[in-house]
Design an enzyme around this catalytic site. Structure first.
Site, mmCIF file in Angstrom:
data_model
loop_
_atom_site.group_PDB
_atom_site.id
_atom_site.type_symbol
_atom_site.label_atom_id
_atom_site.label_comp_id
_atom_site.label_asym_id
_atom_site.label_seq_id
_atom_site.Cartn_x
_atom_site.Cartn_y
_atom_site.Cartn_z
ATOM 1 N N ARG A 1 -24.981 2.202 38.942
ATOM 2 C CA ARG A 1 -25.912 1.354 38.235
ATOM 3 C C ARG A 1 -27.388 1.855 38.261
ATOM 4 N NH1 ARG A 1 -25.724 -5.183 39.222
ATOM 5 N NH2 ARG A 1 -26.070 -5.717 37.339
ATOM 6 N N GLU B 1 -28.424 -2.220 33.773
ATOM 7 C CA GLU B 1 -28.976 -1.353 34.976
ATOM 8 C C GLU B 1 -30.259 -1.752 35.302
ATOM 9 O OE1 GLU B 1 -27.220 1.959 32.687
ATOM 10 O OE2 GLU B 1 -26.934 2.911 34.823
ATOM 11 N N GLN C 1 -13.827 1.919 33.829
ATOM 12 C CA GLN C 1 -14.860 1.621 32.790
ATOM 13 C C GLN C 1 -14.675 2.665 31.640
ATOM 14 O OE1 GLN C 1 -17.916 1.661 36.397
ATOM 15 N NE2 GLN C 1 -18.982 1.778 34.546
ATOM 16 N N ARG D 1 -30.929 11.967 34.122
ATOM 17 C CA ARG D 1 -31.661 10.998 34.092
ATOM 18 C C ARG D 1 -32.444 10.529 35.221
ATOM 19 N NH1 ARG D 1 -31.196 5.663 31.481
ATOM 20 N NH2 ARG D 1 -29.384 6.421 30.153
ATOM 21 N N GLU E 1 -16.527 4.981 36.432
ATOM 22 C CA GLU E 1 -16.760 5.826 35.189
ATOM 23 C C GLU E 1 -16.038 7.052 35.075
ATOM 24 O OE1 GLU E 1 -20.937 6.146 33.948
ATOM 25 O OE2 GLU E 1 -20.669 7.510 32.668
ATOM 26 N N PHE F 1 -19.728 -0.700 38.471
ATOM 27 C CA PHE F 1 -20.997 -0.501 38.968
ATOM 28 C C PHE F 1 -21.196 1.179 38.648
ATOM 29 C CE2 PHE F 1 -20.049 -4.344 41.316
ATOM 30 C CZ PHE F 1 -20.906 -5.273 40.909
ATOM 31 N N ALA G 1 -24.416 3.158 30.944
ATOM 32 C CA ALA G 1 -25.777 3.470 30.453
ATOM 33 C C ALA G 1 -26.218 2.108 30.027
ATOM 34 C CB ALA G 1 -25.481 4.629 29.590
HETATM 35 N N1 MTE Z 1 -22.350 -6.369 36.409
HETATM 36 C C1 MTE Z 1 -21.117 -6.701 37.049
HETATM 37 N N2 MTE Z 1 -20.821 -8.098 37.370
HETATM 38 N N3 MTE Z 1 -20.298 -5.677 37.339
HETATM 39 C C2 MTE Z 1 -20.360 -4.608 37.112
HETATM 40 O O1 MTE Z 1 -19.424 -3.546 37.496
HETATM 41 N N4 MTE Z 1 -21.962 -2.759 36.304
HETATM 42 C C3 MTE Z 1 -23.291 -2.303 35.656
HETATM 43 C C4 MTE Z 1 -23.785 -3.202 35.077
HETATM 44 N N5 MTE Z 1 -23.771 -4.730 35.404
HETATM 45 C C5 MTE Z 1 -21.517 -3.874 36.452
HETATM 46 C C6 MTE Z 1 -22.363 -4.970 36.042
HETATM 47 C C7 MTE Z 1 -23.509 -1.037 35.403
HETATM 48 S S1 MTE Z 1 -23.248 0.268 36.108
HETATM 49 C C8 MTE Z 1 -23.490 -0.724 34.130
HETATM 50 S S2 MTE Z 1 -23.734 0.946 33.118
HETATM 51 C C9 MTE Z 1 -23.628 -1.916 33.200
HETATM 52 O O2 MTE Z 1 -23.264 -3.027 33.563
HETATM 53 C C10 MTE Z 1 -22.285 -1.697 31.993
HETATM 54 O O3 MTE Z 1 -22.081 -2.949 31.233
HETATM 55 P P1 MTE Z 1 -22.902 -3.120 29.889
HETATM 56 O O4 MTE Z 1 -23.254 -1.865 29.331
HETATM 57 O O5 MTE Z 1 -21.953 -3.881 28.930
HETATM 58 O O6 MTE Z 1 -24.208 -3.639 30.221
HETATM 59 N N1 HPA Z 2 -25.399 6.682 32.051
HETATM 60 C C1 HPA Z 2 -24.045 6.787 32.236
HETATM 61 N N2 HPA Z 2 -23.254 7.580 31.953
HETATM 62 C C2 HPA Z 2 -23.709 8.891 31.406
HETATM 63 C C3 HPA Z 2 -24.900 8.873 31.095
HETATM 64 C C4 HPA Z 2 -25.711 7.957 31.555
HETATM 65 O O1 HPA Z 2 -26.945 7.879 31.039
HETATM 66 N N3 HPA Z 2 -24.851 10.054 30.501
HETATM 67 C C5 HPA Z 2 -23.643 10.642 30.530
HETATM 68 N N4 HPA Z 2 -23.017 9.798 31.028
HETATM 69 MO MO1 MOS Z 3 -23.521 2.221 34.801
HETATM 70 S S1 MOS Z 3 -23.862 3.453 36.274
HETATM 71 O O1 MOS Z 3 -23.876 3.602 33.758
HETATM 72 O O2 MOS Z 3 -21.593 2.767 34.964
#
Ligand code: MTE
Ligand code: HPA
Ligand code: MOS
Length: 763
Positions: A343, A712, A198, A311, A233, A229, A511
Site C-alpha cells: 500500500r 493507497e 491481485q 515511486r 501483487e 495490500f 497502484a
Molecule cells: N483495502 C482493502 N480492504 N484490502 C486491501 O487489500 N489494498 C490496498 C487498497 N485498499 C487493500 C485495500 C492497495 S495496496 C491497493 S493498490 C488498492 O486498495 C487496490 O485496489 P483499488 O485499485 O481498487 O483501489
Molecule cells: N504500483 C503498484 N504496482 C506497480 C506500480 C505501481 O506504481 N508500477 C508497477 N507496478
Molecule cells: Mo497496491 S501496493 O499497489 O497493491
C-alpha cells in the site's frame, strides 16, 4: 437510488458478516484433493551440501516430495527479473526460503512430514544490513537517480544547512487471508487455478512457464481476497507455481495454504529504508535544495523493487517544492525475504523523507512545523516536480487551510503547550501533515483494462473486469457505474470473479487504479450495449435518439416509457447483441525509464490529517487521542467505501509507523513471525475521536465520474501520528532538540528518544 455518489454497502458485506463469503480455502474440495507444505530454509545464506528426504518420503500420508529438479518448466517466478527460484536449487538466500515441497493426503500430514528432513548446509557469510550491502556495492538493480532541472538559482548561500540520517522500518502485510493456491488438472493438459491474488494474468503466465503450458491451457479464477495490500501483487506467484507443479506431476488437485507463521517468514514485506540527507534552507524555513540518498532493503531478489524505488523517488517531494533536488535510491541486496509491493508502493517511504527533514527545520528555527510545511508547498500553478511533471491540480493549500480550521489546529496547539507545562510525566503532541500522491502505474503499459458485460433477458447484468476484489469495494464501484449507464438499480448488477478466460491480459489490481481503469472499461462496455439498445429503439419504435433516457429501471422516449426488462426482452427477440466487451487506457502518460523523467501520473490525490497524541515519558506508551482526516477522493463514486478506505489506510499506516516492528536476529531469522510478537493496531488503538471527511473536489481529469483513486494515498495520513509523537517527545526539551526518533515509534523507541532529549537538558 442514484447509483453513483451513493454510500451503498459493499457488494459482499452481507456475506462477510455472515461468514458466507467464500475464500479459496472455503471452496468445497474436489475429490482426490491433496495438500502441500513447504520446508523453509534454516540458514540465511548457504550451499546445501546434502539433503536426505527419506524420512519425509516415508512419513504418513505422503504422496510426493518435490524439489527444484522435479519442476517441469523453469524454476522461476520473478515478476520482472528471473531471480526468484520457486524452490531453492542447491543454494539458499534467506531464512524461510522454500527448499522442497511435500504433498500429502491431509494438510497436517504434509506439515508434519516436512519436519522429517535432514539437510546439511555449508554456510556463507550473510549480508543482513542495508548499509553493509551498500558498502559492498551489493544491489538487486542498478542505482537510480533523479535530479531536478536546476531552474532555481543555484545559491549555495542558503542561510542554513543540515546533514543527517534516519531510518524507517518495513511492514508485514498481515492480510487476514494468507497466501493460498488451489490447482486442479483439467482435460488435455489444462489447469484450473484458484488463487488469492491481485494479479490473475501474471499467475497464469508464471504457472504456464513453470509447468510448460501455453497460456490458453491455464485458467486463473479469483472471486475475492481476504486482503492483499500489495502482498499478493507478485508474491502469490510462488504458491500458484508450487500448487500447479504438484497438480501437474501428481495429476490430482493440490491445495497449498501457508500457515500464518510460514507466510510471515517466507513472504516479502514493505521495504525498509535508511536515509542520508543534506538540506539547505533559508531563515524562513524554505528549502533551497535537498540532497537525499535512500538505501532500500530489497531483500534477496529484485521482485518489484525497481518500480517501488521509482515511486519512492517520485514521492520524496510529497506536496513540497524542493527547488533543487538530487535524489538517489539503492536497492540493497540482503539475505532476507524479498520485499515487495505494500500500500503506497514506496510512495510513503519517499514522502516520509521530506516530512522528516521539514520537521527538523521547523524545530531548528523554533517555528511551528505546520508553518514550515505551508511555506514549502508547491505553488498553486505551474509547479514542476523533480521528475519533470507539471502539477495541474494542486489543491493542497485550500485542503490544508480547511483542515487547520476544522481540526482546530492552532487552538489545540496552544492548549497542549499549556497542558505540557503543567504535566511532568504525560506529554501531548500534535501534527498536521499533507499528502500528495501520484495516480497511475509508473509502468505506462500497465495502465489499461478490459471488461465484459452481459445483460440477460430478465434485465439483470453480470460484469467481469480485469480487476480483483480485495475488500476495497472495487466490484461495488464497477457495478454502480454500469447501473448508472443503463439507469438500472445497483442490485440488478452483479460483478463477479476475475477470470483470465473472460478478460485477458489484465494488469495487477494495484497502484490504486482498480476503479479508474476497470470501471472505465466496464462503462465502455455498458455504453456499447446502451448504444445498441438506442438504435433498436429508434428503428423499432421510432424513438428520437436524443430524447431517450435510461432511468430508474425504465427507458423513456418521447411520451412513451417501458421497463428496462421489457426492452431487453424485445431487443433479444430482435436479435440485438446484449453483451459487450469494453476497454480503457489512461491517456497522456509518458515515462522515460532510463532518465526517470516524464509525466508518469494522470493526476494527483491529496489529503491531510491532524493527529493529537499523549505519551507517557516513563513507559514510552503512546495513545492517539484524536485524528481529523480530510481526503480528496474527487467526486466520490461511493462515499461509504471511500471513507472506509481512508480510515483503514490511516490506521494501517499508523500501525506501520508506531507498533509494527520487524526484528531479525543476527542469523537473519525473523523473530516477529506471528501475531504474538508483531503488533498490528487493534480496535482499542483507534482514536476515540476520529473525524473523517471527504474534501469536496472534482477531478480535473476525465476519470470515471470525475472520481479519484483512494486505495493507497490515505496511508500517508498516518505521518501525522508519527510527527505528533515526535512533537510530544520534543516538549521534554522545550522543543529545542530534534528527537532522534526513527520509525516505527514503538514504546522503546519513544523512551529512548525521551532519554536522549532529557540528557542535554539535564547537563
Ligand atoms: N483495502 C482493502 N480492504 N484490502 C486491501 O487489500 N489494498 C490496498 C487498497 N485498499 C487493500 C485495500 C492497495 S495496496 C491497493 S493498490 C488498492 O486498495 C487496490 O485496489 P483499488 O485499485 O481498487 O483501489
Ligand atoms: N504500483 C503498484 N504496482 C506497480 C506500480 C505501481 O506504481 N508500477 C508497477 N507496478
Ligand atoms: Mo497496491 S501496493 O499497489 O497493491
Amino acid at each position: 437510488m442514484r447509483p453513483s455518489g451513493q454510500a451503498i454497502a459493499h457488494e459482499s458485506a452481507h456475506l462477510h458478516v455472515s461468514g458466507e463469503a467464500a475464500f479459496v480455502d472455503d471452496l468445497p474440495e474436489l475429490a482426490g484433493t491433496l495438500h502441500a507444505a513447504l520446508y523453509p530454509s534454516d540458514k540465511a545464506h548457504a550451499r546445501i551440501t546434502s539433503i536426505d528426504l527419506t524420512n519425509v518420503q516415508d512419513a504418513p500420508g505422503v504422496f510426493a516430495v518435490i524439489t527444484a529438479d522435479d519442476i517441469p518448466g523453469q524454476n522461476d517466478c520473478g515478476p520482472i527479473i528471473s531471480d526468484d527460484p520457486i524452490l531453492a536449487d542447491g543454494f539458499v538466500q534467506y531464512v524461510g526460503q522454500p527448499v522442497f515441497m511435500v504433498v500429502a493426503d491431509t494438510y497436517l500430514n504434509a506439515r508434519r512430514a516436512v519436519r522429517q528432513a535432514s539437510i546439511v548446509y555449508e554456510e556463507i557469510e550473510p549480508v543482513l544490513d542495508v548499509r553493509d550491502a551498500h558498502a559492498h556495492g551489493q544491489y538487486v538493480l542498478r542505482p537510480m537517480h533523479i535530479t531536478s532541472d536546476a531552474t532555481a538559482a543555484a545559491s549555495s548561500e542558503a542561510a542554513f544547512s543540515e546533514t543527517g540520517s534516519f531510518r524507517l522500518g518495513g511492514q508485514e502485510h498481515f492480510y487476514l487471508e494468507g497466501q493460498v493456491a488451489y490447482a486442479a488438472p483439467r482435460e488435455d493438459g489444462c489447469l484450473h487455478l484458484w488463487s488469492s491474488t491481485q494479479h490473475p494474468t501474471e499467475m497464469q503466465h508464471v504457472v504456464a512457464h513453470c509447468t510448460n503450458r501455453d497460456a490458453n491451457q491455464v485458467v486463473v479464477e479469483m472471486r475475492r481476497m481476504g486482503g492483499g495490500f500489495g502482498g499478493k501483487e507478485s508474491q502469490s506467484a510462488q504458491y500458484c507455481c508450487l500448487a500447479s507443479i504438484a497438480a501437474t506431476l501428481l495429476e490430482r488437485p493440490v491445495k497449498l495454504r501457508l500457515d500464518r507463521d510460514d507466510d510471515m517468514v517466507m513472504t516479502g514485506k514493505r521495504h525498509h529504508f535508511e536515509y542520508d540527507y543534506t538540506v539547505d534552507y533559508g531563515d524562513d524555513g524554505r528549502i533551497e535544495s535537498l540532497q537525499l540518498q535512500m538505501l532500500i532493503g530489497a531483500g534477496f531478489s529484485a521482485d518489484l523493487s525497481g518500480p517501488v524505488a521509482t515511486r519512492a523517488l517520485c514521492h520524496v517531494d510529497n506536496a513540497y517544492d524542493l527547488q533543487r533536488a538530487d535524489l538517489s535510491a539503492y536497492c540493497c541486496k540482503t539475505n532476507s525475504q524479498s520485499n515487495t509491493a505494500f500500500r503506497g508502493f514506496g510512495g510513503p517511504q519517499g514522502a516520509f523523507a521530506s516530512e522528516y527533514v521539514i520537521d527538523n527545520i521547523a524545530r531548528n528555527l523554533g517555528l511551528d512545523p505546520l508553518d514550515i510545511r505551508k511555506r514549502n508547498f508547491y505553488a498553486r500553478d505551474a509547479a514542476v516536480t523533480p521528475y519533470g511533471q507539471t502539477i495541474e491540480d494542486n489543491v493542497i493549500h485550500e485542503l490544508v487551510a480547511q483542515l487547520e480550521d476544522s481540526g482546530d489546529y492552532r487552538y489545540r496547539r496552544e492548549q497542549l503547550r499549556a497542558f505540557n507545562a503543567d504535566s511532568p510525566i504525560i506529554k501531548k503532541g500534535i501534527a498536521l501533515t499533507p499528502v500528495k500522491f501520484g495516480i497511475s502505474f509508473n509502468v505506462v503499459h500497465f495502465n489499461q483494462a478490459g471488461a465484459l458485460v452481459h445483460v440477460y433477458t430478465d434485465g439483470t447484468f453480470l460484469v467481469n473486469h480485469g480487476g480483483t476484489e480485495m475488500g476495497q469495494g472495487l466490484n461495488t464501484k464497477v457495478a454502480q457505474v454500469v447501473a448508472l449507464e443503463l439507469g438500472v438499480a445497483v442490485s440488478q448488477v452483479r460483478a463477479t470473479a476475475a477470470d483470465t478466460s473472460k478478460v485477458a491480459n489484465t494488469s495487477a489490481t494495484a497502484a490504486s487504479t482498480g476503479a479508474d481503469l476497470n470501471a472505465k472499461a466496464a462503462q465502455n462496455a455498458a455504453r456499447q450495449i446502451r448504444q445498441r439498445l438506442v438504435e433498436f429503439l429508434v428503428s423499432e419504435y421510432g424513438a428520437e435518439d436524443s430524447k431517450i433516457r435510461f432511468e430508474q429501471g425504465r427507458v423513456l422516449f418521447a411520451k412513451r416509457s417501458m421497463a428496462f426488462r421489457e426492452l431487453v426482452e424485445a431487443a433479444y427477440q430482435a436479435r440485438v447483441q446484449l453483451w459487450s466487451d469494453g476497454f480503457y487506457k489512461t491517456p497522456g502518460l509518458h515515462w522515460d525509464r532510463e532518465a526517470l523523467r516524464g509525466s508518469p501520473f494522470y493526476y494527483y490525490a491529496y489529503g491531510a490529517a491532524v493527529s493529537e497524541v499523549a505519551i507517557d515519558t516513563l513507559t514510552g506508551e503512546a495513545v492517539l487521542l484524536r485524528a481529523d482526516l480530510l481526503h480528496d477522493a474527487g467526486h466520490s463514486i461511493n462515499p461509504a467505501i471511500d471513507l472506509g478506505q481512508i480510515e483503514g489506510g490511516f490506521i494501517q499506516g499508523m500501525g506501520w509507523l508506531t507498533s509494527e516492528e520487524l526484528v531479525w536476529n543476527a542469523q537473519g531469522r525473523l523473530l516477529t513471525h506471528a501475531p504474538s510478537t508483531y503488533k498490528i493496531p487493534s480496535v482499542s488503538d483507534c482514536p476515540t475521536e476520529l473525524h473523517t471527511r471527504l474534501f469536496e473536489n472534482s477531478n480535473v481529469k476525465d476519470t470515471i465520474l470525475r472520481s479519484k483513486a483512494v486505495g493507497e494515498p490515505p496511508l500517508l495520513l498516518a505521518f501525522s501520528v508519527f510527527f505528533a509523537i515526535r512533537d510530544a517527545i520534543a516538549s521534554v526539551a522545550d522543543y529545542r532538540i530534534n528527537p532522534p526518533l526513527n520509525a516505527p515509534a514503538t514504546g522503546e523507541a519513544i523512551l529512548d528518544a525521551v532519554e536522549a532529549c532529557r540528557r542535554p537538558a539535564d547537563e
